[in-house]
Design an enzyme around this catalytic site. Structure first.
Site, PDB file in Angstrom:
ATOM      1  NE  ARG A 163      35.891  43.113  22.818  1.00 58.17           N
ATOM      2  CZ  ARG A 163      35.476  41.857  22.691  1.00 58.17           C
ATOM      3  NH1 ARG A 163      34.229  41.556  22.927  1.00 58.17           N
ATOM      4  NH2 ARG A 163      36.308  40.909  22.333  1.00 58.17           N
ATOM      5  CG  ASP A 186      33.146  40.575  19.308  1.00 54.95           C
ATOM      6  OD1 ASP A 186      34.281  40.328  18.854  1.00 54.95           O
ATOM      7  OD2 ASP A 186      32.574  39.867  20.164  1.00 54.95           O
ATOM      8  CG  HIS A 196      57.917  50.251  12.326  1.00 53.87           C
ATOM      9  ND1 HIS A 196      58.010  49.167  13.151  1.00 53.87           N
ATOM     10  CD2 HIS A 196      58.734  51.185  12.876  1.00 53.87           C
ATOM     11  CE1 HIS A 196      58.842  49.429  14.145  1.00 53.87           C
ATOM     12  NE2 HIS A 196      59.307  50.656  14.004  1.00 53.87           N
ATOM     13  CE  LYS A 254      62.553  52.669  12.196  1.00 46.52           C
ATOM     14  NZ  LYS A 254      62.209  53.599  13.246  1.00 46.52           N
ATOM     15  CG  ASP A 269      59.891  42.827  19.756  1.00 43.39           C
ATOM     16  OD1 ASP A 269      58.725  42.971  19.342  1.00 43.39           O
ATOM     17  OD2 ASP A 269      60.540  43.757  20.286  1.00 43.39           O
ATOM     18  CG  HIS A 325      61.857  45.637  12.910  1.00 43.07           C
ATOM     19  ND1 HIS A 325      60.734  45.804  12.137  1.00 43.07           N
ATOM     20  CD2 HIS A 325      61.435  45.790  14.200  1.00 43.07           C
ATOM     21  CE1 HIS A 325      59.694  46.026  12.921  1.00 43.07           C
ATOM     22  NE2 HIS A 325      60.086  46.025  14.180  1.00 43.07           N
TER      23      HIS A 325
HETATM   24  C1  BG6 Z   1      58.715  47.122  17.409  1.00 41.69           C
HETATM   25  C2  BG6 Z   1      59.056  46.231  18.565  1.00 41.69           C
HETATM   26  O1  BG6 Z   1      58.425  46.371  16.276  1.00 41.69           O
HETATM   27  O2  BG6 Z   1      59.826  47.972  17.123  1.00 41.69           O
HETATM   28  C3  BG6 Z   1      59.468  47.039  19.793  1.00 41.69           C
HETATM   29  O3  BG6 Z   1      57.939  45.422  18.886  1.00 41.69           O
HETATM   30  C4  BG6 Z   1      60.564  48.007  19.431  1.00 41.69           C
HETATM   31  O4  BG6 Z   1      59.878  46.181  20.851  1.00 41.69           O
HETATM   32  C5  BG6 Z   1      60.199  48.823  18.209  1.00 41.69           C
HETATM   33  O5  BG6 Z   1      60.779  48.858  20.550  1.00 41.69           O
HETATM   34  C6  BG6 Z   1      61.365  49.674  17.741  1.00 41.69           C
HETATM   35  O6  BG6 Z   1      60.934  50.529  16.716  1.00 41.69           O
HETATM   36  P1  BG6 Z   1      61.658  51.931  16.480  1.00 41.69           P
HETATM   37  O7  BG6 Z   1      61.009  52.462  15.244  1.00 41.69           O
HETATM   38  O8  BG6 Z   1      61.424  52.757  17.708  1.00 41.69           O
HETATM   39  O9  BG6 Z   1      63.108  51.613  16.291  1.00 41.69           O
END
Ligand code: BG6
Length: 494
Positions: A49, A92, A176, A180, A233, A238
């Site tokens: 923005r 925007d 993500h 790793k 979360d 993960h």
């Molecule tokens: C994120 C979460 O996806 O992963 C966070 O939203 C968490 O709450 C984080 O702290 C942990 O990632 P990493 O790579 O630090 O283990």
């Protein structure tokens, strides 16, 4: 700009001056540049923005990198090359008219990658605007971050909105954890060795534990976190992805759908946790004030943001432990314990595989007192280590005969490797998006299968009307989590 032998690839970062972009994405792109991995034809456009253009955006990015890249890894020559790729565009995301200047800027590019480092609420509007501006056709792909929804129904709505603009093959959903290093090493261990496969089932493995333990609290993200909790979360994404990589069958290749088909089968084989099982197989907790590393820390209800929102009453879990089971031939009867929490005593993420004990010991008491089952311990962080625990003879003579002890076969990175910088998970993922390789990204059906399983547990918690159990910050969560494993004769590996 860059050496344009090949037609440019434009990487557009929506949310280009937000937290994810500044802390993770821009440093990762810079490191790809520094290490000679970023193709010369990639140009980077930060969209937000309020953001500068040209020199102004370059100066902004430099400030971010100075903050988030350690000085010892900063290289001015690499920075100059990187800076030459950067530009900015104020836009925007909800305003269709703002996508016309974007389209004009992108006419030079042959391929466009749209990375949505924004609130998921914007995924639908951005994709619609991209489509209407003619930017979602062949040669375009879109990258989405979690959370994709907060339950199955809302994830379907988001996925549907994105699918109205992009083909599934052009949608890259980031988890993500898959970027790793050690997580990819798990694939190498399992599928580049013959050694483990004959034992990799209920026949050889007694149980599995996956722990992601964090010392941090909610880090100023109270309002996001309070609407999510540890299940949404961390666990739904993960941790289930890690479970999939441990449990899946050998894919026929590393092709994206070959791997994702196998992960999906695991997700669909997860035994539902419903009704009474919710109380018997899951534990949720919320941290109270305590201490981490000898330093006092507030409880969840006292965190910044909590009071304003009446957080004292929050039912949100900051810890979850559960016993998952996979209903298929390979894993029938093998518990998979998953545990994650904030404000635990140490930061570590680990996959712990406990093999079965030898069927009969030939080592007589008391010499066999040390006899223990083999274990494979894969640490994702803080260090990246892999150790296979095997029994060995204690060297030397002993009145009692052969005495045993457990030793690690250490497959961890060498000392020299360890001195190297640990890569940011996003470096691998960004490189794969640029190269259009989706193996380490999550497909729509995976996300939805994971939600379907998590939704049952969330519904069970809601129906119970019970608040999460309290645990003192700096402890290993509620004692019920210890009891959860002990009921089946197991204990958490810490
Ligand atoms: C994120 C979460 O996806 O992963 C966070 O939203 C968490 O709450 C984080 O702290 C942990 O990632 P990493 O790579 O630090 O283990």
């Amino acid at each position: 700009m860059t050496d344009n032998a090949a037609p440019p690839v434009a990487l557009v970062l929506f949310g280009g001056n937000g937290d994810l972009a500044t802390r993770m994405l821009l440093p990762s792109l810079y490191f790809l540049e520094r290490d000679g991995l970023l193709p010369a034809n990639v140009i980077i456009l930060l969209a937000a923005r309020s953001i500068g253009q040209g020199e102004a955006v370059v100066a902004q990015v430099r400030e971010h990198l100075d903050r988030f890249v350690a000085a010892e890894f900063f290289d001015e020559a690499a920075w100059s090359r990187f800076a030459a790729r950067l530009d900015g565009l104020a836009l925007d995301a909800t305003c269709a008219a703002d996508f016309a200047p974007l389209a004009r800027k992108l006419t030079v590019a042959n391929e466009q990658i749209f990375y949505l480092a924004t609130s998921p609420a914007l995924y639908g509007p951005i994709c619609r605007n991209l489509r209407d501006a003619g930017l979602a056709g062949a040669g375009s792909r879109v990258v989405l971050e979690k959370p994709i929804g907060h339950d199955l129904a809302s994830s379907r709505t988001i996925n549907q909105a994105v699918a109205a603009a992009f083909e599934e093959a052009a949608i890259f959903r980031v988890d993500h954890y898959l970027g790793k290093e050690t997580v990819q090493n798990l694939l190498a261990l399992r599928f580049a060795n013959f050694l483990f496969e004959p034992l990799w089932s209920a026949r050889g493995i007694e149980h599995v534990q996956i722990t992601v333990s964090e010392t941090v609290g909610v880090e100023g993200r109270w309002s996001y976190y309070d609407a999510s909790g540890a299940m949404r979360d961390m666990l739904q994404n993960h941790m289930l992805q890690l479970l999939c990589l441990v449990a899946m069958e050998a894919p026929v290749s590393m092709a994206p759908d070959a791997v994702r088909d196998e992960k999906l089968k695991v997700l669909r084989s997860l035994k539902p946790i419903r009704g009474r099982d919710v109380a018997a197989k899951t534990v949720r907790g919320q941290y109270a004030a305590g201490a981490i590393d000898g330093r006092p820390v507030p409880g969840y209800a006292q965190e910044i943001g909590a009071q304003e929102a009446g957080g004292g009453e929050s039912m949100t879990e900051t810890f979850v432990a559960l016993k998952a089971e996979i209903d298929n031939w390979r894993w029938a009867g093998v518990p998979f314990y998953l545990r994650t929490g904030k404000r635990l005593p140490t930061r570590y993420s680990e996959i712990f595989i406990q093999f079965r004990p030898v069927p009969h010991s030939i080592f007589t008491t008391p010499a066999d007192a040390g006899l223990a089952a083999n274990k494979l311990i894969i640490r994702l962080q803080p260090q990246e280590t892999i150790r296979l625990m095997v029994m060995n003879k204690v060297p030397g003579l002993d009145q009692a005969g052969i005495r045993l002890h457990e030793l690690p076969l250490d497959l961890s990175r060498t000392e020299a490797d360890r001195k190297q910088r640990q890569r940011i998970a996003y470096e691998r993922l960004l490189l794969d998006v640029i190269n259009n390789v989706a193996t380490l990204f999550v497909r729509r059906d995976e996300v939805e299968a994971a939600w379907a399983w998590a939704d049952d547990i969330l519904a069970g918690w809601r129906a119970s009307g019970q608040p999460p159990r309290s645990y003192v910050a700096g402890s290993w969560g509620p004692s019920a989590a210890i009891a959860l494993a002990e009921r089946s004769g197991h204990s958490w590996h810490e």
